[in-house]
Design a protein around this motif. Structure first.
Motif: not given
Length: 487
Positions: A76-84
């Motif tokens: 999973n080379p690109v992981l987006l972790k929502p903060e807002t």
């Protein structure tokens, strides 16, 4: 050895792509193939830690387990972790690159497709079959330019695509036929078939609907998959999958934080027959008959602490404690239980210092250094083995840390209040350890009856058998194509 590849895309989010890839990985592993899961771009706050100290989506870690592999950042080379609502932390090949607003991310994805392709080809070099999972839906035409999650990636690596619709949410014929109607020709050329997921009842009742989809699209049906009733026994990735689980008289109550993260901590507890796990949504008070209030991890500790207070849950938690109840905080939840949280650099949001719930005599200072590691610990009580992972920013210190309840090498982790009823720890995954979970639950008057890890393995095996019965795995394998050389 030249690997073959197949990509599973969905008509929308949460149609069961992750579960299907996990089941297919286990099914093809049982057939003697070496399989690797791959998701070029994921968005989730429920991350897993890899042996090399990187972060990937929890679903890819489960898929790796299904394939008999250790999780790796290349899965999973690109992981987006929502903060807002409008920004997310960006993890590239396991490491934090920074935080980016949604608008700027859409305008600038420089290097991300290249990173995804590098990871993909590295993984493919050592396996027989690459099972690729898309994200969301390829029908979001406004997102097609610069796409690396669905058809953009499929076209880049020339992967065949199976499109999956979810009949449980209704309108599955329109889901699949409508997707075909909006895709460009180059994307349509990638699709080799469709499948329908989450059917309830007599499958033969959908024969006409299945045939209508095939007639309207020209794509072959690769299966109509009935509802897999044991899916709840597998770690969930999406907050949409979190659900209360009725069990025995011992009630563990969990406030559903807005930025809840790493909520797989709840899965081993929910699997216990004598335990009821109740997830309390916003707008509802925490029930007064809880044995334990568990405050989970958070992607934005200070923001979620404000959210918790806005729901009035702080009042409920303090009242629960006054009544003699137990409280446990994990990671961000642990930080909330202390007296103060200080974020001088604004790594968790805006710079500032806020009061915590004050149930633990500890203070947290946020810092920009992110601690990401797999961890082996021993419990202070009983010297029991605990396997877990740490994934946090911040340092917590104070008098209650003198009663830390976990030993990690030569250091201690966590804190316990003087009355012994409030506990906190940075260690995620600790309840997966059967002896430790049994000891913890015994203090709440509950006898553990579950071997959690074996239960996950048994469920993956059952899922593989489920897909063998209801999908054409021979045809799926025939539709996969060799991975072309990297250009």
């Amino acid at each position: 050895m030249v690997a073959r590849a197949l990509m599973i895309q969905g008509t929308g989010s949460n149609v069961g792509k992750s579960m299907l890839v996990a089941g297919l990985a286990r099914a093809y592993l049982k057939r003697g193939l070496k399989v690797a899961p791959f998701k070029p771009q994921n968005m989730s706050n429920n991350a897993a830690v890899t042996p090399e100290g990187g972060e990937i989506g929890r679903a890819q870690a489960l898929q790796a387990r299904a394939a008999g592999l250790a999780p790796h950042v290349d899965m999973n080379p690109v992981l987006l972790k929502p903060e807002t609502d409008t920004g997310a932390q960006i993890i590239v090949q396991g490491k934090r690159r920074g935080t980016q607003a949604a608008g700027s991310f859409m305008r600038d994805k420089s290097g991300l497709l290249e990173a995804a392709c590098d990871s993909y080809y590295r993984l493919a070099a050592g396996v027989d079959l690459m099972l690729i999972e898309g994200a969301g839906s390829p029908a979001e035409t406004n997102l097609r330019k610069g796409d690396i999650a669905n058809m953009g990636f499929a076209c880049a690596v020339q992967a065949p695509v199976v499109l999956v619709g979810d009949i449980h949410r209704g309108g599955v014929i329109a889901q699949i036929v409508g997707t075909k109607a909006v895709l460009e020709e180059q994307d349509l050329d990638r699709i080799v078939g469709f499948a329908v997921n989450r059917f309830r009842g007599d499958i033969s009742l959908f024969d006409a609907g299945r045939d209508d989809i095939a007639r309207r699209t020209g794509w072959p049906s690769l299966g109509v998959v009935p509802w897999f009733w044991d899916a709840w026994k597998l770690p969930a990735e999406d907050m949409m999958d979190i659900a209360s689980r009725s069990g025995g008289a011992c009630k563990i109550v969990v406030p559903q934080l807005e930025r809840m993260a790493n909520f797989d901590d709840l899965d081993p507890l929910a699997a216990e027959p004598e335990v009821t796990v109740e997830i309390v949504p916003p707008g509802r008070a925490l029930p007064g008959d809880a044995d334990l209030v568990l405050i989970p991890g958070s992607k934005s500790t200070i923001g979620d602490l404000a959210y918790l207070r806005a729901q009035g849950w702080d009042i409920d938690i303090l009242a629960h404690h006054r009544r003699g109840g137990h409280v446990l905080g994990l990671c961000g939840g642990y930080q909330m239980l202390g007296k103060t949280i200080d974020d001088p650099q604004g790594v968790d949001g805006r710079p500032g210092k806020v009061d915590g719930l004050g149930l633990l005599d500890v203070h947290t200072v946020m810092s920009g250094d992110k601690h990401v590691t797999l961890t082996k610990a021993r419990s202070d009580k009983g010297d029991l083995p605990v396997d877990g992972y740490e994934i946090h920013m911040g340092r917590t210190e104070g008098p209650d840390c003198a009663r830390a309840w976990l030993r990690i090498g030569d250091r201690m982790d966590g804190a316990v209040s003087g009355d012994g009823r409030v506990m906190g720890s940075y260690l995620h995954g600790l309840f997966s350890s059967d002896p430790f979970r049994a000891s913890f639950l015994s203090d709440l008057g509950v006898e553990s009856q579950t071997g959690y890890d074996q239960g996950v393995e048994d469920t993956l095996d059952a899922l593989a058998e489920h897909l063998e019965r209801h999908m054409d795995l021979d045809q799926l394998l025939a539709l996969s194509t060799p991975v072309p050389p990297q250009t």
